[in-house]
Write an enzyme that holds these catalytic residues in place. Sequence first.
Site, PDB file in Angstrom:
ATOM      1  N   TYR A 285      82.560  48.577  10.987  1.00  0.00           N
ATOM      2  CA  TYR A 285      83.341  47.466  11.243  1.00  0.00           C
ATOM      3  C   TYR A 285      82.712  46.044  11.172  1.00  0.00           C
ATOM      4  O   TYR A 285      83.052  45.123  10.422  1.00  0.00           O
ATOM      5  CB  TYR A 285      84.185  47.708  12.692  1.00  0.00           C
ATOM      6  CG  TYR A 285      85.024  46.556  12.986  1.00  0.00           C
ATOM      7  CD1 TYR A 285      86.033  46.583  12.282  1.00  0.00           C
ATOM      8  CD2 TYR A 285      84.699  45.693  13.909  1.00  0.00           C
ATOM      9  CE1 TYR A 285      87.190  45.173  12.525  1.00  0.00           C
ATOM     10  CE2 TYR A 285      85.552  44.661  14.294  1.00  0.00           C
ATOM     11  CZ  TYR A 285      86.501  44.494  13.586  1.00  0.00           C
ATOM     12  OH  TYR A 285      87.535  43.350  13.862  1.00  0.00           O
TER      13      TYR A 285
ATOM     14  N   SER B  65      85.363  38.343  12.693  1.00  0.00           N
ATOM     15  CA  SER B  65      85.161  38.642  13.917  1.00  0.00           C
ATOM     16  C   SER B  65      83.733  38.257  14.386  1.00  0.00           C
ATOM     17  O   SER B  65      82.843  38.117  13.473  1.00  0.00           O
ATOM     18  CB  SER B  65      85.338  40.076  13.935  1.00  0.00           C
ATOM     19  OG  SER B  65      84.622  40.742  15.245  1.00  0.00           O
TER      20      SER B  65
END
Length: 249
Positions: A149, A136
């Site tokens: 995350y 990501s």
Amino acid sequence: MSKTALITGATSGFGAAAVRRFAAAGWKVIATGRRAERLAPFVDEFGSEAVHTAAFDIRDGDALNAAIDALPADFAGIDLLVNNAGLALGTAPAQQADLAQWQQMIDTNITALVTLTRRVLPTLIARKGAVINISSVAATYPYTGGNVYGGTKAFVKQFSLGLRSDLHGTGVRVTSIEPGMAQTEFTLVRTGGNQAASDALYGDAHPMTSEDIAEQIFYVATLPAHLNINRLEIMPVTQSFAGFQVARG
Ligand code: NDP
Ligand code: 8X3
């Protein structure tokens, strides 16, 4: 002879779109995720010779190994592993975060990913295959509430580069794909099912789609065998960077 891709997180979002992209192009696809009812339609759509499904929780190492052990001979020769299953849970700052949510992200995004990769690597080496890991932009650009995350996705990015190094000379390709904002069930999952929050995030923002990312996965997977994209960072045009923050007083 058609190649075989193992795609995790195939019940939704990027993974579901990738199953369709690869199957439509004539690949054999192993589609995994917990929600069996979301996997079955792939077999209806493409046929059981083209798609094999395996429903299991990827955090369960025994279930993961059993699913690989149970692959039909036609699907056992994996040429491509797409490590896509993953999630974000919560947006609270670290000092207020739920430790169970942190643990679930680590178990899914890191531990399960390395477990499956380790399991499939011998086959990938034998077949000069490829690994595509879905990281990501959160791996590189921190944002408030991204804490664990972002940390898990930074692991995925760095693990990908490390794999490249370890697999030197084997012919196995490894790519970390690092998407920004894409409209999937990601925000619904992150917010515990808050549809309004999901709509507010993506509304009028022209986010990327699952098909956009599936197309990038397919592109990377079908490059000439002597080319390796190490990292592919991709955002919608409408998303960019903000500056540092300064606390005063
Ligand atoms: P979705 O929520 O739409 O899909 C996530 C997939 O992961 C689902 O198929 C889900 O399947 C699977 N999954 C989650 N937990 C488990 C588990 N314990 N066992 C098995 N499968 C699991 O989100 P996206 O398609 O957006 O996310 C795919 C990947 O892309 C994730 O790794 C995410 O972090 C990453 N990503 C997403 C971005 C975005 O903006 N959407 C941007 C950058 C990266 P099921 O629930 O059926 O088990
Ligand atoms: C998902 C993208 O920016 O919401 O990985 O963290 S972001």
